[in-house]
Design a protein around this motif. Structure first.
Motif, PDB file in Angstrom:
ATOM      1  N   GLN A 233       0.910  -1.138   0.070  1.00 36.93           N
ATOM      2  CA  GLN A 233       0.117   0.026   0.136  1.00 36.93           C
ATOM      3  C   GLN A 233       0.736   1.278   0.161  1.00 36.93           C
ATOM      4  O   GLN A 233       0.235   2.333  -0.484  1.00 36.93           O
ATOM      5  CB  GLN A 233      -0.996   0.024   1.247  1.00 36.93           C
ATOM      6  CG  GLN A 233      -1.956  -1.114   1.233  1.00 36.93           C
ATOM      7  CD  GLN A 233      -2.938  -1.039   2.234  1.00 36.93           C
ATOM      8  OE1 GLN A 233      -3.409  -0.140   2.740  1.00 36.93           O
ATOM      9  NE2 GLN A 233      -2.911  -2.357   3.044  1.00 36.93           N
ATOM     10  N   LEU A 234       2.182   1.111   0.378  1.00 36.94           N
ATOM     11  CA  LEU A 234       2.966   2.262   0.196  1.00 36.94           C
ATOM     12  C   LEU A 234       3.230   2.745  -1.361  1.00 36.94           C
ATOM     13  O   LEU A 234       3.216   4.212  -1.696  1.00 36.94           O
ATOM     14  CB  LEU A 234       4.447   1.842   0.846  1.00 36.94           C
ATOM     15  CG  LEU A 234       4.610   1.514   2.241  1.00 36.94           C
ATOM     16  CD1 LEU A 234       6.007   1.174   2.327  1.00 36.94           C
ATOM     17  CD2 LEU A 234       4.553   3.025   2.754  1.00 36.94           C
ATOM     18  N   ALA A 235       3.054   1.799  -2.123  1.00 33.73           N
ATOM     19  CA  ALA A 235       3.074   2.149  -3.559  1.00 33.73           C
ATOM     20  C   ALA A 235       1.945   2.913  -4.039  1.00 33.73           C
ATOM     21  O   ALA A 235       2.165   3.841  -4.775  1.00 33.73           O
ATOM     22  CB  ALA A 235       3.173   0.664  -4.358  1.00 33.73           C
TER      23      ALA A 235
ATOM     24  N   ALA B 254      -0.639   7.933  -5.362  1.00 30.29           N
ATOM     25  CA  ALA B 254      -1.350   9.128  -5.074  1.00 30.29           C
ATOM     26  C   ALA B 254      -1.060  10.346  -4.804  1.00 30.29           C
ATOM     27  O   ALA B 254      -1.320  11.428  -5.117  1.00 30.29           O
ATOM     28  CB  ALA B 254      -2.584   8.707  -4.289  1.00 30.29           C
ATOM     29  N   LYS B 255      -0.157  10.366  -3.949  1.00 31.39           N
ATOM     30  CA  LYS B 255       0.747  11.760  -3.317  1.00 31.39           C
ATOM     31  C   LYS B 255       1.053  12.589  -4.573  1.00 31.39           C
ATOM     32  O   LYS B 255       1.346  13.733  -4.602  1.00 31.39           O
ATOM     33  CB  LYS B 255       1.401  11.495  -2.308  1.00 31.39           C
ATOM     34  CG  LYS B 255       2.069  12.648  -1.707  1.00 31.39           C
ATOM     35  CD  LYS B 255       3.000  12.026  -0.347  1.00 31.39           C
ATOM     36  CE  LYS B 255       3.541  13.419   0.192  1.00 31.39           C
ATOM     37  NZ  LYS B 255       4.486  13.304   1.309  1.00 31.39           N
ATOM     38  N   TYR B 256       2.081  11.630  -5.174  1.00 38.66           N
ATOM     39  CA  TYR B 256       2.845  12.434  -6.308  1.00 38.66           C
ATOM     40  C   TYR B 256       2.170  12.517  -7.738  1.00 38.66           C
ATOM     41  O   TYR B 256       2.939  12.704  -8.736  1.00 38.66           O
ATOM     42  CB  TYR B 256       4.308  12.074  -6.235  1.00 38.66           C
ATOM     43  CG  TYR B 256       5.039  12.243  -4.963  1.00 38.66           C
ATOM     44  CD1 TYR B 256       5.383  13.607  -4.502  1.00 38.66           C
ATOM     45  CD2 TYR B 256       5.297  11.301  -3.851  1.00 38.66           C
ATOM     46  CE1 TYR B 256       5.853  13.863  -3.530  1.00 38.66           C
ATOM     47  CE2 TYR B 256       5.738  11.701  -2.685  1.00 38.66           C
ATOM     48  CZ  TYR B 256       6.275  12.831  -2.551  1.00 38.66           C
ATOM     49  OH  TYR B 256       6.787  13.343  -1.334  1.00 38.66           O
ATOM     50  N   GLY B 257       1.151  11.614  -8.132  1.00 40.67           N
ATOM     51  CA  GLY B 257       0.750  11.351  -9.270  1.00 40.67           C
ATOM     52  C   GLY B 257       1.556  11.023 -10.261  1.00 40.67           C
ATOM     53  O   GLY B 257       1.566  11.225 -11.430  1.00 40.67           O
ATOM     54  N   ILE B 258       2.215   9.758  -9.760  1.00 36.31           N
ATOM     55  CA  ILE B 258       3.126   9.099 -10.760  1.00 36.31           C
ATOM     56  C   ILE B 258       2.248   7.751 -11.043  1.00 36.31           C
ATOM     57  O   ILE B 258       1.812   7.031 -10.171  1.00 36.31           O
ATOM     58  CB  ILE B 258       4.519   8.582  -9.912  1.00 36.31           C
ATOM     59  CG1 ILE B 258       5.344   7.993 -10.899  1.00 36.31           C
ATOM     60  CG2 ILE B 258       4.359   8.129  -8.485  1.00 36.31           C
ATOM     61  CD1 ILE B 258       6.909   7.798 -10.215  1.00 36.31           C
ATOM     62  N   GLU B 259       2.521   7.227 -12.206  1.00 33.21           N
ATOM     63  CA  GLU B 259       1.764   5.955 -12.607  1.00 33.21           C
ATOM     64  C   GLU B 259       2.390   4.798 -12.049  1.00 33.21           C
ATOM     65  O   GLU B 259       3.731   4.714 -11.752  1.00 33.21           O
ATOM     66  CB  GLU B 259       1.999   6.140 -14.281  1.00 33.21           C
ATOM     67  CG  GLU B 259       1.285   7.153 -15.017  1.00 33.21           C
ATOM     68  CD  GLU B 259       2.469   8.195 -15.317  1.00 33.21           C
ATOM     69  OE1 GLU B 259       3.339   8.238 -14.557  1.00 33.21           O
ATOM     70  OE2 GLU B 259       1.920   9.076 -15.923  1.00 33.21           O
TER      71      GLU B 259
ATOM     72  N   LEU C  60      14.940   9.588   4.374  1.00 34.38           N
ATOM     73  CA  LEU C  60      15.977   9.722   4.773  1.00 34.38           C
ATOM     74  C   LEU C  60      16.614  10.980   4.281  1.00 34.38           C
ATOM     75  O   LEU C  60      17.783  11.384   4.752  1.00 34.38           O
ATOM     76  CB  LEU C  60      16.996   8.571   4.228  1.00 34.38           C
ATOM     77  CG  LEU C  60      17.035   7.346   4.963  1.00 34.38           C
ATOM     78  CD1 LEU C  60      17.865   6.194   4.289  1.00 34.38           C
ATOM     79  CD2 LEU C  60      17.164   7.209   6.489  1.00 34.38           C
ATOM     80  N   GLY C  61      15.841  11.779   3.636  1.00 30.44           N
ATOM     81  CA  GLY C  61      16.494  13.111   2.782  1.00 30.44           C
ATOM     82  C   GLY C  61      17.447  12.931   1.969  1.00 30.44           C
ATOM     83  O   GLY C  61      18.151  13.890   1.883  1.00 30.44           O
ATOM     84  N   ILE C  62      17.707  11.634   1.230  1.00 32.69           N
ATOM     85  CA  ILE C  62      18.748  11.399   0.340  1.00 32.69           C
ATOM     86  C   ILE C  62      17.997  12.062  -0.805  1.00 32.69           C
ATOM     87  O   ILE C  62      18.835  12.763  -1.833  1.00 32.69           O
ATOM     88  CB  ILE C  62      19.327  10.141   0.027  1.00 32.69           C
ATOM     89  CG1 ILE C  62      19.653   9.560   1.629  1.00 32.69           C
ATOM     90  CG2 ILE C  62      20.262   9.840  -0.950  1.00 32.69           C
ATOM     91  CD1 ILE C  62      20.877  10.071   2.006  1.00 32.69           C
ATOM     92  N   SER C  63      16.949  11.504  -1.386  1.00 30.96           N
ATOM     93  CA  SER C  63      16.287  11.883  -2.526  1.00 30.96           C
ATOM     94  C   SER C  63      15.246  12.995  -2.173  1.00 30.96           C
ATOM     95  O   SER C  63      14.658  12.912  -1.144  1.00 30.96           O
ATOM     96  CB  SER C  63      15.433  10.615  -3.243  1.00 30.96           C
ATOM     97  OG  SER C  63      16.403   9.826  -3.748  1.00 30.96           O
ATOM     98  N   PRO C  64      15.199  14.006  -2.981  1.00 32.17           N
ATOM     99  CA  PRO C  64      13.757  15.207  -2.779  1.00 32.17           C
ATOM    100  C   PRO C  64      12.720  14.504  -2.702  1.00 32.17           C
ATOM    101  O   PRO C  64      12.363  13.371  -3.342  1.00 32.17           O
ATOM    102  CB  PRO C  64      14.364  16.177  -3.674  1.00 32.17           C
ATOM    103  CG  PRO C  64      14.829  15.204  -5.021  1.00 32.17           C
ATOM    104  CD  PRO C  64      15.803  14.187  -4.283  1.00 32.17           C
ATOM    105  N   ALA C  65      11.764  15.194  -2.216  1.00 38.55           N
ATOM    106  CA  ALA C  65      10.518  14.655  -2.069  1.00 38.55           C
ATOM    107  C   ALA C  65       9.911  14.447  -3.544  1.00 38.55           C
ATOM    108  O   ALA C  65       9.786  15.227  -4.385  1.00 38.55           O
ATOM    109  CB  ALA C  65       9.515  15.762  -1.604  1.00 38.55           C
ATOM    110  N   GLY C  66       9.409  13.250  -3.928  1.00 35.27           N
ATOM    111  CA  GLY C  66       8.953  12.924  -5.244  1.00 35.27           C
ATOM    112  C   GLY C  66      10.023  12.542  -6.111  1.00 35.27           C
ATOM    113  O   GLY C  66       9.680  12.294  -7.408  1.00 35.27           O
ATOM    114  N   GLY C  67      11.334  12.601  -5.877  1.00 34.48           N
ATOM    115  CA  GLY C  67      12.419  12.506  -6.594  1.00 34.48           C
ATOM    116  C   GLY C  67      12.915  11.064  -6.615  1.00 34.48           C
ATOM    117  O   GLY C  67      14.001  10.827  -7.373  1.00 34.48           O
ATOM    118  N   ALA C  68      12.524  10.218  -5.685  1.00 33.48           N
ATOM    119  CA  ALA C  68      13.189   8.803  -5.645  1.00 33.48           C
ATOM    120  C   ALA C  68      13.218   8.258  -6.942  1.00 33.48           C
ATOM    121  O   ALA C  68      14.192   7.471  -7.185  1.00 33.48           O
ATOM    122  CB  ALA C  68      12.347   8.076  -4.809  1.00 33.48           C
TER     123      ALA C  68
END
Length: 401
Positions: A151-153, A158-163, A310-318
Motif C-alpha cells: 500500500q506504500l506504492a 496518489a501523493k505524487y501523481g506518478i503512474e 532519509l532526505g537523500i532523494s528530494p520529495a517525489g524524486g526517488a
C-alpha cells in the motif's frame, strides 16, 4: 545538555555467518561462528569482554528466553548479559546497548550479537500472529506484511501523481541492483543475478509487489565488539578507526494508525530518527556526505520510499534517482552493496548487525575490487520493524577516521 555518543565508541571487531538455509546449524552454532570471527578480528581474548547484549526476536522457537543461552554457548565469564528484542531492529538494539555502555563508561569492551533461526520454524514467512499483543484484532483482520507494505506504492502514487507502471519499473531496478550485488557476496543467501524483465514478469504477491520484490527469511548471526577509540587505537595502531557517529531510534505512537494526518507514502519514524541521527553525527547534507547505505529492504517499495524519508532523494524524486543508477554499486551512494535483505534474507535478530558488518568491511577496504564502493567515509544503516502504520525505526551512522 546531552550531546549524544558521536565518536565516543569504536568498532574493534566484527563477525558474520553465511546467511541461508542453515539446516546443519543450531542458533548456538551460528552464534559461535559469528563470535569466533569477531573475536579474531578484534584481536582480544574472551576474558577481555566485560558486558554483552544478545539480540534475538523469536527466541522461543530456537533457544528459549533470557540471556543465559549466550553465556552458556560462548562460555562468557560471569559478565552482565542482557537479552533484547525490537522486531527487525533487534540487532541494532543490541548494538545500541553495547555502545551506550561503553560511551557511559560502564565498561571498556562490550559485545553485541544477534541471531535468528527461521528456516526450522515451519512457517513460510515470519510468525507474525499476535505480535502487537491483544489489540491485534483492532488493527486489521487477516493482514499480511506484503499486503500492508504494497500500500506504500499506492499511497506514493496518489501523493505524487506518478503512474504505477513507473513505480514498478523503479522497484524492479532496485531488486535487480540488489541481486547483482548479492551475486558477488559469498555470505549471501541468494546469489543469482536477476534481470528487471524477470522481476516484472514474476508472480504477483500483493499488487504491485511481485515475487522478486519481497525478501525471504533465513538463518544467520552477526556480532560486534565495541570499545573506546583510545583503546581501539592502542590495540590496532596501524588500522583506521571505525567510529560510531550516531545511533537513533523512533517508535510509532499510534498517530499513523489511528489518525488521518499520515499520507501512507512513507515512514514517519524514519524521518524523525534520521533527522536526529544527522544532528548527532554533525551531518548537514546527507545526500552529499553519506557515502553508502544499508537500508531495510524487506520489500523493494520500502527501499524506494526510504530514500526520501532519509532526505537523500528530494520529495517525489526517488524515481529519478533510482532509475539513474544513483544507488547502484557504482553510483553516487551505493545502497545494499552486499545485496541487502533481498539477497541475505531476514533472520530478524541478526539483520541490523549484518548490515553494519557490510559497511564495516567497506570502511576497512576488506572487500574484493568488484564489490568496493567509491566513497567509504560515512555509512548509514537503517532498520525498520513492524508495519508501515506502526513500527520501530533504528538508524546508525558509522565513519572512518
Amino acid at each position: 545538555m546531552a550531546k549524544g555518543i558521536r565518536d565516543k565508541v569504536a568498532i574493534l571487531g566484527m563477525g558474520c555467518t553465511r546467511f541461508g538455509e542453515r539446516w546443519e546449524s543450531s542458533a548456538e552454532d551460528l552464534m559461535v561462528e559469528a563470535f569466533h570471527e569477531c573475536l579474531q578480528d578484534a584481536g582480544i581474548e574472551k576474558k577481555d569482554i566485560e558486558l554483552a547484549y544478545l539480540g534475538t526476536c523469536y527466541s522461543g522457537m530456537h533457544m528459549g528466553k533470557s540471556s543465559i543461552p549466550l553465556g552458556l554457548t560462548l562460555k562468557l565469564p560471569y559478565i552482565p548479559i542482557s537479552r533484547v528484542e525490537n522486531f527487525c531492529g533487534t540487532a541494532s538494539e543490541a548494538l545500541k546497548g553495547a555502545c551506550y555502555a561503553v560511551a557511559a563508561g560502564v565498561c571498556d569492551i562490550a559485545l553485541a550479537i544477534g541471531v535468528e533461526k527461521h528456516k526450522d520454524a515451519g512457517y513460510g514467512g515470519l510468525p507474525v500472529a499476535g505480535i502487537f499483543g491483544y489489540m491485534d484484532f483492532l488493527r486489521g483482520a487477516n493482514y499480511s506484511a506484503p499486503g500492508l507494505f504494497a500500500q506504500l506504492a499506492t499511497g506514493y502514487a496518489a501523493k505524487y501523481g506518478i503512474e504505477m507502471a513507473r513505480i514498478k519499473d523503479a522497484i524492479a531496478h532496485i531488486s535487480a541492483k540488489s541481486h547483482a550485488n548479492g551475486a558477488l557476496n559469498p555470505k549471501a543467501h541468494l546469489r543469482t543475478a536477476v534481470t528487471e524483465e524477470q522481476i516484472k514478469a514474476a508472480p504477483m504477491i500483493a499488487y504491485p509487489l511481485g515475487l522478486f520484490d519481497c525478501c525471504g527469511v533465513s538463518d544467520g548471526a552477526a556480532a560486534a565488539i565495541v570499545t573506546t577509540p583510545a583503546i581501539a587505537k592502542s590495540l590496532k595502531p596501524s588500522r583506521p578507526l571505525v567510529k560510531i557517529k550516531s545511533i537513533q531510534a523512533a517508535v510509532s505512537s499510534g498517530e499513523e494508525a489511528w489518525y488521518n494526518n499520515w499520507d501512507g507514502a512513507g515512514f514517519v519514524t524514519t524521518r524523525k530518527a534520521s533527522a536526529r541521527a544527522y544532528e548527532e553525527a554533525g551531518i548537514r547534507s546527507p545526500r552529499e556526505e553519506i557515502g553508502m547505505m544499508e537500508v531495510h529492504d524487506c520489500f523493494s517499495i520500502t527501499e524506494f520510499v526510504t530514500m526520501e524519508d532519509l532526505g537523500i532523494s528530494p520529495a517525489g524524486g526517488a524515481y529519478e534517482d533510482v532509475m539513474s543508477g544513483f544507488f547502484d554499486l557504482n553510483g553516487s551512494i551505493p545502497c545494499q552493496p552486499d545485496g541487502g535483505l533481498k539477497c541475505f534474507g531476514h533472520p530478524v535478530g541478526a539483520s541490523g548487525l549484518r548490515m553494519l558488518y557490510a559497511l564495516y568491511e567497506q570502511l576497512l577496504e576488506r572487500v574484493p575490487e568488484e564489490r568496493k564502493v567509491g566513497n567509504t567515509r560515512l555509512g548509514l544503516i537503517h532498520n525498520l520493524g513492524g508495519m508501515p502504520h506502526a513500527n520501530v525505526c533504528t538508524l546508525a551512522i558509522v565513519g572512518r577516521d
